[in-house]
Motif scaffolding. Structure first.
Motif, PDB file in Angstrom:
ATOM      1  N   ARG A  75      32.683  46.112  59.649  1.00  0.00           N
ATOM      2  CA  ARG A  75      32.421  44.664  59.527  1.00  0.00           C
ATOM      3  C   ARG A  75      30.920  44.373  59.422  1.00  0.00           C
ATOM      4  NH1 ARG A  75      35.930  44.228  64.009  1.00  0.00           N
ATOM      5  NH2 ARG A  75      34.228  43.354  65.241  1.00  0.00           N
ATOM      6  N   LEU A  76      30.073  45.198  60.063  1.00  0.00           N
ATOM      7  CA  LEU A  76      28.621  44.967  60.048  1.00  0.00           C
ATOM      8  C   LEU A  76      27.929  46.327  60.018  1.00  0.00           C
ATOM      9  CD1 LEU A  76      26.241  43.045  60.138  1.00  0.00           C
ATOM     10  CD2 LEU A  76      26.416  42.987  62.630  1.00  0.00           C
ATOM     11  N   HIS A  77      27.623  46.777  58.801  1.00  0.00           N
ATOM     12  CA  HIS A  77      27.090  48.125  58.628  1.00  0.00           C
ATOM     13  C   HIS A  77      25.631  48.217  59.090  1.00  0.00           C
ATOM     14  CE1 HIS A  77      30.419  50.038  56.544  1.00  0.00           C
ATOM     15  NE2 HIS A  77      30.602  48.904  55.863  1.00  0.00           N
ATOM     16  N   GLN A  78      25.238  49.462  59.459  1.00  0.00           N
ATOM     17  CA  GLN A  78      23.836  49.765  59.730  1.00  0.00           C
ATOM     18  C   GLN A  78      23.018  49.617  58.452  1.00  0.00           C
ATOM     19  OE1 GLN A  78      22.380  51.591  62.845  1.00  0.00           O
ATOM     20  NE2 GLN A  78      23.931  50.187  63.564  1.00  0.00           N
ATOM     21  N   GLN A  79      21.737  49.378  58.627  1.00  0.00           N
ATOM     22  CA  GLN A  79      20.855  49.271  57.470  1.00  0.00           C
ATOM     23  C   GLN A  79      20.797  50.610  56.743  1.00  0.00           C
ATOM     24  OE1 GLN A  79      16.520  48.848  58.096  1.00  0.00           O
ATOM     25  NE2 GLN A  79      16.659  46.989  56.860  1.00  0.00           N
ATOM     26  N   CYS A  80      20.755  50.559  55.438  1.00  0.00           N
ATOM     27  CA  CYS A  80      20.678  51.792  54.648  1.00  0.00           C
ATOM     28  C   CYS A  80      19.360  52.496  54.949  1.00  0.00           C
ATOM     29  CB  CYS A  80      20.757  51.476  53.160  1.00  0.00           C
ATOM     30  SG  CYS A  80      20.711  52.962  52.123  1.00  0.00           S
ATOM     31  N   CYS A 109       7.190  53.077  47.190  1.00  0.00           N
ATOM     32  CA  CYS A 109       7.735  52.099  48.131  1.00  0.00           C
ATOM     33  C   CYS A 109       8.280  52.846  49.337  1.00  0.00           C
ATOM     34  CB  CYS A 109       8.840  51.286  47.462  1.00  0.00           C
ATOM     35  SG  CYS A 109       9.616  50.093  48.582  1.00  0.00           S
ATOM     36  N   THR A 110       7.835  52.464  50.530  1.00  0.00           N
ATOM     37  CA  THR A 110       8.249  53.149  51.767  1.00  0.00           C
ATOM     38  C   THR A 110       9.369  52.428  52.483  1.00  0.00           C
ATOM     39  OG1 THR A 110       6.568  51.953  53.017  1.00  0.00           O
ATOM     40  CG2 THR A 110       5.942  54.088  52.102  1.00  0.00           C
ATOM     41  N   ALA A 111       9.799  51.282  51.954  1.00  0.00           N
ATOM     42  CA  ALA A 111      10.848  50.519  52.619  1.00  0.00           C
ATOM     43  C   ALA A 111      12.192  51.220  52.449  1.00  0.00           C
ATOM     44  CB  ALA A 111      10.912  49.112  52.050  1.00  0.00           C
ATOM     45  N   PRO A 112      13.123  50.938  53.359  1.00  0.00           N
ATOM     46  CA  PRO A 112      14.489  51.445  53.136  1.00  0.00           C
ATOM     47  C   PRO A 112      15.058  50.836  51.862  1.00  0.00           C
ATOM     48  CG  PRO A 112      14.181  50.686  55.392  1.00  0.00           C
ATOM     49  CD  PRO A 112      12.982  50.226  54.632  1.00  0.00           C
ATOM     50  N   CYS A 113      16.197  51.339  51.513  1.00  0.00           N
ATOM     51  CA  CYS A 113      16.849  50.934  50.269  1.00  0.00           C
ATOM     52  C   CYS A 113      16.828  49.412  50.121  1.00  0.00           C
ATOM     53  CB  CYS A 113      18.278  51.453  50.270  1.00  0.00           C
ATOM     54  SG  CYS A 113      19.204  51.015  48.802  1.00  0.00           S
ATOM     55  N   THR A 114      16.302  48.935  49.009  1.00  0.00           N
ATOM     56  CA  THR A 114      16.147  47.492  48.834  1.00  0.00           C
ATOM     57  C   THR A 114      16.252  47.136  47.366  1.00  0.00           C
ATOM     58  OG1 THR A 114      14.654  45.619  49.162  1.00  0.00           O
ATOM     59  CG2 THR A 114      13.636  47.747  48.692  1.00  0.00           C
ATOM     60  N   ARG A 115      16.642  45.920  47.116  1.00  0.00           N
ATOM     61  CA  ARG A 115      16.720  45.442  45.735  1.00  0.00           C
ATOM     62  C   ARG A 115      15.345  45.042  45.249  1.00  0.00           C
ATOM     63  NH1 ARG A 115      20.404  40.331  44.754  1.00  0.00           N
ATOM     64  NH2 ARG A 115      18.631  39.395  45.847  1.00  0.00           N
ATOM     65  N   ASN A 116      14.611  44.292  46.056  1.00  0.00           N
ATOM     66  CA  ASN A 116      13.261  43.874  45.722  1.00  0.00           C
ATOM     67  C   ASN A 116      12.287  44.561  46.677  1.00  0.00           C
ATOM     68  OD1 ASN A 116      14.168  42.059  43.720  1.00  0.00           O
ATOM     69  ND2 ASN A 116      14.652  40.557  45.328  1.00  0.00           N
ATOM     70  N   CYS A 117      11.378  45.348  46.159  1.00  0.00           N
ATOM     71  CA  CYS A 117      10.433  46.063  47.010  1.00  0.00           C
ATOM     72  C   CYS A 117       9.490  45.076  47.694  1.00  0.00           C
ATOM     73  CB  CYS A 117       9.610  47.061  46.191  1.00  0.00           C
ATOM     74  SG  CYS A 117      10.608  48.393  45.510  1.00  0.00           S
ATOM     75  N   PRO A 118       9.229  45.261  48.968  1.00  0.00           N
ATOM     76  CA  PRO A 118       8.282  44.391  49.679  1.00  0.00           C
ATOM     77  C   PRO A 118       6.848  44.790  49.351  1.00  0.00           C
ATOM     78  CG  PRO A 118       9.091  46.086  51.155  1.00  0.00           C
ATOM     79  CD  PRO A 118       9.837  46.263  49.855  1.00  0.00           C
ATOM     80  N   PRO A 119       5.876  43.973  49.765  1.00  0.00           N
ATOM     81  CA  PRO A 119       4.472  44.333  49.511  1.00  0.00           C
ATOM     82  C   PRO A 119       4.134  45.686  50.155  1.00  0.00           C
ATOM     83  CG  PRO A 119       4.644  42.051  50.224  1.00  0.00           C
ATOM     84  CD  PRO A 119       5.999  42.649  50.401  1.00  0.00           C
ATOM     85  N   CYS A 120       3.288  46.440  49.488  1.00  0.00           N
ATOM     86  CA  CYS A 120       2.887  47.771  49.960  1.00  0.00           C
ATOM     87  C   CYS A 120       2.107  47.633  51.258  1.00  0.00           C
ATOM     88  CB  CYS A 120       2.020  48.460  48.905  1.00  0.00           C
ATOM     89  SG  CYS A 120       1.516  50.122  49.357  1.00  0.00           S
ATOM     90  N   THR A 121       2.432  48.474  52.237  1.00  0.00           N
ATOM     91  CA  THR A 121       1.801  48.381  53.565  1.00  0.00           C
ATOM     92  C   THR A 121       0.729  49.440  53.780  1.00  0.00           C
ATOM     93  OG1 THR A 121       3.543  49.780  54.489  1.00  0.00           O
ATOM     94  CG2 THR A 121       3.862  47.390  54.612  1.00  0.00           C
ATOM     95  N   LYS A 122       0.453  50.250  52.786  1.00  0.00           N
ATOM     96  CA  LYS A 122      -0.569  51.290  52.935  1.00  0.00           C
ATOM     97  C   LYS A 122      -1.959  50.669  52.833  1.00  0.00           C
ATOM     98  CE  LYS A 122       2.403  54.795  50.970  1.00  0.00           C
ATOM     99  NZ  LYS A 122       2.653  55.701  49.858  1.00  0.00           N
ATOM    100  N   PRO A 123      -2.966  51.382  53.367  1.00  0.00           N
ATOM    101  CA  PRO A 123      -4.340  50.879  53.206  1.00  0.00           C
ATOM    102  C   PRO A 123      -4.703  50.813  51.727  1.00  0.00           C
ATOM    103  CG  PRO A 123      -4.248  52.610  54.873  1.00  0.00           C
ATOM    104  CD  PRO A 123      -2.911  52.588  54.207  1.00  0.00           C
TER     105      PRO A 123
END
Length: 1790
Positions: free
Chosen positions: A1312-1317, A1331-1345
């Motif tokens: 009913r409520l799966h864990q995040q991929c 991209c270091t984020a978990p599986c995503t449709r839209n990549c978030p802003p890069c968090t590296k220096p």
């Protein structure tokens, strides 16, 4: 004739009345042949003289010659050549005479050293080129110590106290002049300049020379562990975080403690309070000076210490935790230097008192009476009368011996508070004092300046020397009293103060003083012990008006007089001046406010020292590849990477990665090879034995430095401790402090041991400061391939960046807090000043006097008494004097300990160790020496006279001491030849043989019956103290004092055991040849004195020791062994040369048996023992012969022990169970608890696990297999509740992203409520990072220096945030073209295609080769000859052409042919991405040649970044949304009431962010929205509980709601679309489930019997709501229809005013909700609900009963809703015009 002439010339040199004639005589002597002729022959002939009596006559001519030499050098510096010849011959003669006679005494040695020093100083000045006139007018090169010579290079008043760069880095010798021991100074400024520069150099020189040596060592590549002479060096130092204290901001710094494992932090003088430290990260080109603010040995073992920055705090606040420093330490106590140096700068020439004596040294002509006795107040000095009855009165019970050696208690009884008194008052004491004393009347009024009218010495109960000392102290404005050991310096000082206090009206007669607060007597002592002793004596006759300012006092009597005690009392009684109270309160409030602002950040930084930071908190500071490999590899190796917990601490990857979760998992490196195993760094736990308390030098120094008010420095607010801990727990993956608690809860020795080792390992690693550099970090590709040591280095790098981010956020608050703390300190200083102004006597240590110097200048004490004055640096005393000081009394002994400068050379070459006390004596000031000693046996005193003191009388009280028991002599020195050891850390010496011998001897003396308090062990070196700690267990030696000689000055004991330590083949005795220290060491014992050392070496190395040992031989008190004598068998002696010999007297007697018959009839089995002769305490050790029972069992205990009951095991039958058991004979089987296994079967058919006598084991813990509702099976205890079981089987479902779910069946709530991929995106972003984020449709802003940089600077932000273009001028220029635009804009010049004309030096062939690059570009670091094969490697195809030129890419270092790269870079790509290196694919970010292409791409990338964060309008909307959400989290009543912890955490997360991306703000908006929905469900469930009572349904819902809230509480960077959708479906299901439960409760409450169809629909809804399948829209519609059918089929469940509950229940519900009237409303179907806050409808929702729309907007109710007066009787809604009155109209008709 020569001797007579020398005597005449010396006499002329002492004449001060005819300076011109003296000058003329000196010129004649210089110009004659006397110096180089007759005098040289006279000195050369002296050694040939064999007659002892003639040799003894040489002393006077030598002294006279040295006096003439000194005068010549002072008046005619140019005569140093003439003086040098006879002086050299005299030096050789003195060396010869020293070996063959006793004519060379200490005075000659001192005079010779002074003349040599004077001559050397003049020669040095000559070398520097100083040219001035002699007193006779001739030109000369000279250095005049009286400042007629050389003008100082600068004004000492303008010098900084803190060292400058020039002070540390200089090749020039500092301008220094010696302290003038004999003779005057030119003027006050000259005197102050000399004292200031010497004192400043004393703490600057060790830094200067130590840093220079350290830098030279670095340049020469010598080892880091090499010992430096002047400083201690600490490596890898980091400033970790600030700490708020009462006195301001201090910083915790961490250094590499692993290099210092051999340091004993409890005993070392390293890093003690006040020590000066210097930090630098650039080879000491820039420096930060700090002082140690707090020292905890346990923290030091971990490499942590707290410091205070002595410079601008703003510079300190800019230091980042990632900055790595070298730190050097000098032991100088900077606080004392600071105040005294500032004090010297503030003294003015016309305000300094006693310049006649201190500066002009006009002492021989006598000393004036104090100003208050010289007729300054309108009456003749001879008319001043003193009441001296206090010195005459004697208690009746005082014996002659006690009178000769009076103590403080003998001073009690006189009324000394007032100057006036009557004879009647004396009579009142008739029961204590002799009423017939004939001297009382005469002593009542004594003309103090008329010697002949004083009472006699006998009348004052003083001997002649004491009498002269008291008379001088009371009648001279500058008094010097010398007290050799045991002569009663303190007693005489107390008599003087007693007389002054009795007559205080005399020295307070000045009109302005009589009407103002008292000007107290100031008592200054060098040590805390001496100050306590002196003030205790004063308190016996003056019980009020005393204030003690110093370090920690060991005296209980002094507690009431401590400054902090009086301060507390004043505050308690509200006697603090109002302006101080209010100002201090305001400052404290400001400090508290600023501290609260810093609290969270500081707590987070402090948590890094307490445990491991969770990877979730560190991801921002990790490189993407590190974060990816850290998580990916772990997820593969672990089945349970996540758990349902808010902080995510369970299953932390960081714990396993750092090897703290069991076996260390290390991947092979990229070449497939495993790295070699590292040694286990696990440290063994140190077992702390119970050691004897030793007066460690570190403790004593810290005690001396730390004033009582500074002990409150760390009074943190304890009430905030829990809050801090709560804040930081979310970032900790492993809390070290919780490890032991966890082990204790789990129980078991093995578990506790493992936890303890784990805790120790973590603490050890956290104490290290070695971390990876940015370069090291960039080389790491997979963090799992690193060995443990490198993992910890990488972890510390992450943590340093983590701390740096928090530290940056509080910089402004640090400065504000420091300013507020300074204000508080100023108010406290004023408060202390008010307290001191009311005092009669102020007692201070020299440290306290330095700190409170400015206050003392305001208080203006008229009389100052300095005890131990010969141990105090002259500058310390001078800065204590105020202009109004009229009377100075110095009490001490310059032949004991001297001042101890930090720099030995300053003491010897510049006379810095000469105290004001000693200087006055050497300048012929009248000095009264106390003559009669009351301490030691006469044979002890003979060691001091005449070798140190010319004479010393023995009082009759020391003639009849009893002999020391068990030893043949009361004094004995044991000679040995065991070598000493050297401590490389403390630079001290030790001798284990001596330590063992003295420890064994001390045990032997204790066996003779002496109490531990009667014995003191002294050592001449502090390094020996550690040896004593090792060989003296506490249980044996408790109460025996062990101390260094220097720290026992002024004290005494019955028996002294002295360890001399020094023993080496070089014959080096160190400071054992210093007469002052030897004097202290030999004069502490009263009744027994025993020493051990290499006496043969001492006699050869030191003339003084040669004399002392000669005296010992004459008394037969020296030898290679000490004779022990048995008290019981006098004929039995034991020669003891080593500690083993004491084993021949195991009980303190001898080896003969005792044979005493005990009361039990047995014989004492011990060997001879002197104690307990009647055996009253002896316990018989033979077996007991008694029979205990009828079975004939004998007692198994000792004869001296109570027999008790028979405990022999016998077999008996237990009546209750008939089991046979082995039971103690005396125990009845009826009460014995059977130990046999229980044979019973539990209700579950499993066998009981307990014993027969225990209750059966319930609940049953047998593991069984359960079939879960989901169809899976699991193992759990038999007694486990099925509803509490969670399925751990893998989920195995595909998510919408087509990746398999990484969760389990239970945690995914059965789908009913799966864990995040957990599958990483790994798409390449526009910035070229993955991209270091978990599986995503839209990549978030890069968090590296951000890696964008130019030649001027680099972007400081994260990569995903917009970059600010550089506005510096562009640097792309060559001989042909130049860019004129800013660096951040496209260049306005073309590429230059001409070859570079430069040459570069090749490191391989060592030749200058032509550059292979292009004009204006950085020259490639390749040689066309040596690197030809590499350079011409075919890639583009043009590399091997003759005219090929190359360009080097700065990002990766590859060298490529320029035309090929030009073509590659000019190729147009459709994708927005930086061009990459054709060889290695590294993005090309920095290159001038291709700058325009790079800038254009970066411009497009910036446009993409802006889309992440939106345009300006979207940013404003995002900020407004964030503010709205923050406001809702702060004020929403339901959130605060029902979801407090989660809402608080969300609030902190949002407040800590400055900028939100569009995805981030959406995530937080969803979280707040759903959290509000959960709070509403909780609220309605509570109403349900009130309406229908508690049921098992509530428990089920509580569990589900808690899990839902934990899901929202997770700290995640993003939440996927599938997660939001599934969570939203679960929220809908929860709402319907709540409606179902309410419906069921109504049916049960009203007793409704449902129709069969209604019952079926109700069951259908329940099955779909509580089933395991996902709650789809289809299932939602079916449930909704089923519930509506139930209501339609059951009319009693809907409509009307029937609210479904009784009247009593209605009242309970309304009362529980706590709402005023007008808050209750009904939906269109009549279901009641409530609106909180103001009662006005601000939003719409759905009715939980029927899903109808309820609520409204803009405080207006929906038209189909109505007010529900049936609930609370309201006439109007709470939000209405009539509400304020009509809801509460009173009905008066009744």
């Amino acid at each position: 004739m020569v001797a007579l002439l020398l005597r005449v010339l010396a006499r002329a040199c002492d004449c001060s009345s005819s300076p011109e004639n003296t000058m003329k005589l000196m010129v004649m002597v210089r110009n004659s042949k006397f110096l180089t002729g007759a005098l040289v022959m006279y000195f050369a002939a002296m050694p040939a003289e064999s007659s002892y009596h003639v040799q003894q006559e040489f002393g006077e001519p030598i002294r006279c010659a040295l006096r003439v030499f000194r005068e010549l050098l002072d008046r005619n510096p140019s005569s140093h050549i003439e003086v040098g010849i006879p002086l050299a011959v005299l030096g050789t003669t003195i060396n010869t005479l020293r070996a063959v006679s006793t004519v060379v005494d200490e005075d000659i040695e001192t005079r010779l050293a002074e003349v040599d020093s004077r001559k050397d100083a003049i020669i040095e000045a000559h070398r520097k080129g100083a040219v001035l006139k002699d007193d006779d007018g001739t030109l000369a090169n000279r250095l005049d110590r009286q400042l007629q010579l050389e003008t100082p290079p600068d004004d000492f008043r303008e010098l900084t106290v803190i060292p400058t760069f020039e002070d540390i880095h200089t090749d020039k010798d500092p301008f220094l002049r010696p302290n003038i021991v004999r003779g005057r100074y030119a003027d006050v400024d000259t005197y102050l300049d000399v004292q200031f520069r010497l004192l400043r150099e004393d703490f600057v020189r060790p830094l200067r020379e130590g840093i220079a040596e350290f830098l030279d060592m670095r340049r020469r590549g010598l080892g880091k562990d090499r010992r430096l002479q002047d400083i201690r060096v600490y490596h890898d130092v980091h400033v970790v975080h600030p700490i708020c204290t009462v006195s301001g901001i201090v910083y915790r710094i961490q250094f590499d403690a692993a290099r210092l494992r051999g340091v004993r932090w409890r005993s070392t003088k390293r890093l003690i309070f006040g020590s000066l430290l210097c930090l630098s990260k650039d080879e000491f080109k820039t420096m930060f000076f700090v002082t140690v603010a707090n020292r905890d040995p346990k923290q030091l073992e971990q490499g942590c210490v707290e410091v205070r920055f002595e410079q601008n705090l703003e510079d300190a606040s800019d230091i980042s935790p990632t900055d790595t420093f070298i730190m050097v330490e000098t032991s100088a106590y900077f606080e004392a230097y600071r105040h005294v140096l500032k004090g010297l700068q503030e003294v003015q020439q016309d305000t300094m008192p006693f310049t006649k004596y201190i500066v002009d040294c006009d002492c021989a002509n006598g000393v004036n009476p104090p100003a208050y006795l010289r007729g300054r107040y309108g009456f003749g000095g001879t008319d001043v009368n003193y009441d001296l009855r206090a010195l005459v009165e004697t208690p009746k019970h005082e014996t002659p011996r006690r009178r000769a050696r009076p103590r403080f208690r003998d001073l009690v009884g006189s009324d000394l508070e007032e100057s006036e008194g009557s004879d009647d008052e004396i009579e009142d004491h008739g029961d204590v004092y002799g009423s017939s004393n004939p001297h009382l009347a005469r002593a009542r009024s004594v003309p103090i300046l008329r010697d002949h009218m004083w009472p006699s010495a006998d009348a004052l109960h003083l001997d002649e020397s004491q009498y002269r000392a008291v008379k001088m102290a009371l009648t001279k404005e500058f008094s010097v009293i010398q007290g050799p050991p045991g002569t009663g310096k303190t007693y005489i000082g107390l008599k003087i103060v007693q007389a002054l206090l009795k007559n205080k009206s005399v020295w307070l007669r000045e009109q302005d003083l009589m009407n103002s607060p008292t000007r107290p007597i100031l008592v200054v002592c060098y040590t805390n012990h001496a100050l306590d002793q002196f003030l205790e004596g004063i308190s016996e006759f003056h019980s009020t008006g005393i204030v003690r300012v110093g370090g920690r006092s060991r005296s209980e009597k002094m507690e009431q007089f401590q400054l902090k005690t009086i301060r507390f009392s004043k505050r308690k009684d509200r006697k603090v001046p109002r302006y101080i109270h209010e100002g201090a309160a305001e400052a404290r409030n400001d400090m508290q406010r600023f501290q609260q602002q810093m609290e969270m950040a500081v707590a987070q930084m402090m948590a890094t020292q307490r445990g491991l930071i969770h990877e979730d908190a560190l991801t921002t500071f990790m490189d993407h590849k590190h974060r990816d490999t850290l998580m990916d590899t772990w997820l593969v190796a672990n089945d349970d990477p996540y758990a349902w917990s808010g902080g995510g601490q369970k299953g932390s990857v960081m714990v396993q990665w750092l090897g703290l979760a069991g076996n260390v998992f290390i991947l092979p490196t990229e070449d497939g090879q495993n790295q070699p195993e590292e040694g286990n760094e696990e440290e063994e736990e140190a077992l702390e034995d119970e050691e004897i308390d030793v007066m460690e030098e570190a403790d004593l120094l810290e005690e001396q430095r730390l004033l009582d008010d500074e002990e409150l420095l760390y009074g943190h607010d304890k009430t905030r401790g829990k809050a801090k801990r709560k804040i930081v727990t979310t970032d900790l993956a492993l809390d070290v402090e919780a490890l032991q608690f966890e082990a204790e809860n789990q129980g078991g020795w093995q578990v506790q041991t493992n936890a303890k080792k784990k805790k120790q390992k973590v603490k050890h690693e956290l104490s290290k400061t070695d971390m990876m550099t940015e370069t090291d970090v960039s080389r790491v590709h997979n963090v799992w391939t690193l060995q443990l040591r490198d993992r910890w280095r990488l972890y510390r790098h992450w943590v340093a960046r983590y701390c740096a981010e928090y530290k940056k956020s509080i910089e402004g608050y640090e400065r504000d807090y420091e300013r507020a703390a300074k204000r508080l300190m100023e108010f406290q200083s004023q408060e202390d000043g008010e307290i001191m102004k009311e005092a009669t006597v102020i007692g201070m240590t020299t440290t306290g006097a330095a700190k409170y110097r400015s206050l003392l200048q305001d208080i203006k004490p008229a009389i100052i008494v300095v005890e131990e004055a010969a141990e105090v640096l002259e500058a310390h005393i001078v800065t204590t004097l105020s202009q109004q000081c009229q009377h100075l009394i110095l009490i001490g002994d310059h032949q004991q300990l001297r001042p101890n400068p930090t720099v030995y050379q300053l003491a010897k070459k510049y006379n810095m160790d000469i105290s004001l006390f000693e200087r006055m004596v050497k300048n012929d000031m009248q000095c009264q020496r106390l003559q009669s000693q009351h301490r030691m046996r006469p044979e002890f005193a003979r060691l001091l006279t005449p070798h140190i003191y010319e004479s010393l009388d023995n009082h009759e009280s020391v003639l009849n001491f009893e002999n020391i028991k068990g030893v043949s002599s009361n004094m004995y020195f044991v000679d040995h030849s065991y070598w000493e050891a050297h401590d490389s850390d403390t630079k001290s010496r030790s001798n284990m043989h001596e330590a063992r011998f003295i420890a064994s001897f001390c045990r032997y003396l204790l066996q003779q019956g002496y109490s531990p308090s009667q014995i003191t062990i002294l050592t001449t070196y502090t390094g020996q103290l550690f040896n004593f700690k090792k060989v003296m267990p506490r249980q044996v030696f408790e109460g025996v004092r062990v101390s260094a000689v220097d720290n026992f000055q002024g004290e005494e004991n019955d028996i002294i055991l002295l360890s001399l330590v020094r023993s080496n083949d070089e014959g080096n005795v160190g400071f054992l040849k210093v007469e002052n220290r030897v004097c202290v060491a030999l004069s502490r014992a009263k009744k027994g004195f025993y020493a051990i050392g290499n006496l043969t070496m001492l006699a050869e190395a030191s003339p003084l020791w040669s004399k002392i040992i000669k005296e010992l031989r004459e008394q037969s008190c020296v030898g290679t062994h000490l004779n022990l004598c048995c008290q019981n068998h006098p004929g039995s002696t034991i020669p003891a040369a080593t500690e083993k010999d004491f084993e021949k007297a195991p009980e303190g007697g001898c080896m003969l048996p005792c044979e005493f018959r005990l009361k039990c009839g047995h014989v004492c089995t011990s060997v001879c023992h002197p104690t307990d002769p009647e055996h009253e305490e002896y316990k018989c050790k033979k077996p007991c012969p008694k029979v205990l029972c009828n079975l004939g069992h004998k007692c198994r205990k000792l004869c001296s022990q109570p027999c008790g009951d028979c405990k022999v095991p016998v077999e008996k039958i237990i009546p209750r169970c008939q089991h046979k058991q082995m039971i103690p004979c005396s125990t009845s089987p009826n009460v014995f608890k059977c130990k046999a296994p229980c044979a019973k079967t539990l209700p579950c058919n499993h066998r009981c696990k307990n014993t027969c006598s225990q209750e059966c084991s319930m609940p049953c813990m047998e593991m069984v297999t359960y079939q879960l509702p989901c169809g899976h099976t699991t193992q759990a205890a038999c007694s486990a509740k099925e509803e509490s079981l969670v399925c751990d089987s893998p989920c195995q479902q595909l998510l919408r992203c087509q990746h398999p779910c990484a969760g389990t069946c239970g945690r995914c709530k059965q789908g009913r409520l799966h864990q995040q991929c957990t599958h990483h995106c790994n798409r390449v972003l526009v910035c070229s990072h993955q991209c270091t984020a978990p599986c995503t449709r839209n990549c978030p802003p890069c968090t590296k220096p951000c890696e964008n940089r130019c030649i001027h600077s680099r972007c400081p932000h994260q990569c995903g945030k917009p970059c600010v273009p550089c506005q510096e001028p562009c640097e792309w220029t060559c001989r042909h073209y130049k860019c004129n635009r800013p660096c951040g804009e496209p260049c306005d010049r073309p590429r230059c295609d001409r070859p570079c004309r430069k040459t570069r030096r090749c490191d391989k062939c060592k030749k200058d080769q032509p550059c292979i690059g292009m004009c204006g570009e950085p020259c490639p670091k390749k040689c066309p000859v040596c690197d030809r094969e590499e350079v011409t490697e075919i890639f583009f195809g043009t590399e091997d052409e003759d005219d090929a030129q190359f360009v080097q890419l700065e990002d990766c270092g590859h060298v490529l042919e320029v035309s090929g790269v030009d073509q590659w870079m000019d190729t147009v790509d459709k994708s927005i991405q930086l061009k990459t290196c054709p060889k290695c694919k590294t993005p090309i970010r920095r290159n001038l040649r291709y700058g325009n292409i790079i800038k254009k791409t970066l411009e497009n990338i910036e446009k993409v970044k802006k889309k992440w964060y939106g345009d300006d309008v979207q940013k404003a909307q995002t900020a407004a949304t964030a503010n709205r959400l923050i406001r809702e989290l702060q004020v929403d009543a339901d959130l605060v009431t029902y979801c407090a912890e989660t809402s608080e955490d969300l609030l902190q997360q949002m407040e800590s962010r400055r900028l939100f991306s569009l995805d981030q703000i959406t995530m937080y908006e969803n979280k707040v929205r759903f959290l509000k929905g959960l709070s509403k469900i909780k609220k309605e469930k509570r109403r349900d509980l009130l309406l229908f009572g508690y049921t098992h349904h509530n428990t089920d819902m509580d569990k589900e709601i808690t899990e839902m809230e934990k899901w929202l509480h997770r700290r995640t960077a993003r939440v996927g679309d599938q997660e939001w959708e599934e969570f939203g479906r679960e929220m809908i299901r929860m709402n319907f489930l709540l409606r179902l439960r309410v419906l069921q409760a109504q049916i049960r409450k009203k007793g409704i019997t449902l129709h069969d169809l209604a019952q079926a629909n109700l069951a259908s809804a329940k099955r779909r709501l509580t089933g395991l399948k996902p709650f789809t829209e289809n299932r939602e519609e079916l449930v909704k229809q089923a519930l509506e059918k139930v209501k339609r089929l059951t009319p009693r469940l809907t409509g009307g005013a029937d609210i479904g509950i009784s009247e009593e229940e209605r009242v309970q519900v309304v009362t529980a909700m706590g709402l005023t009237r007008g808050h209750w409303f009904a939906c269109p179907n009549g279901h009641v609900y409530a609106i909180g806050d103001c009662g006005g409808a601000t939003m719409e929702s759905t009715c939980p009963e029927c899903s109808a729309r309820i609520g409204g907007g803009s405080h207006t109710l929906r038209s189909d809703n109505r007010l529900a007066p049936e609930m609370d009787g309201a006439r109007h809604a709470a939000w209405s015009d009539q509400a304020n009155m009509e809801n509460y109209l009173l009905d008066f008709d009744d």
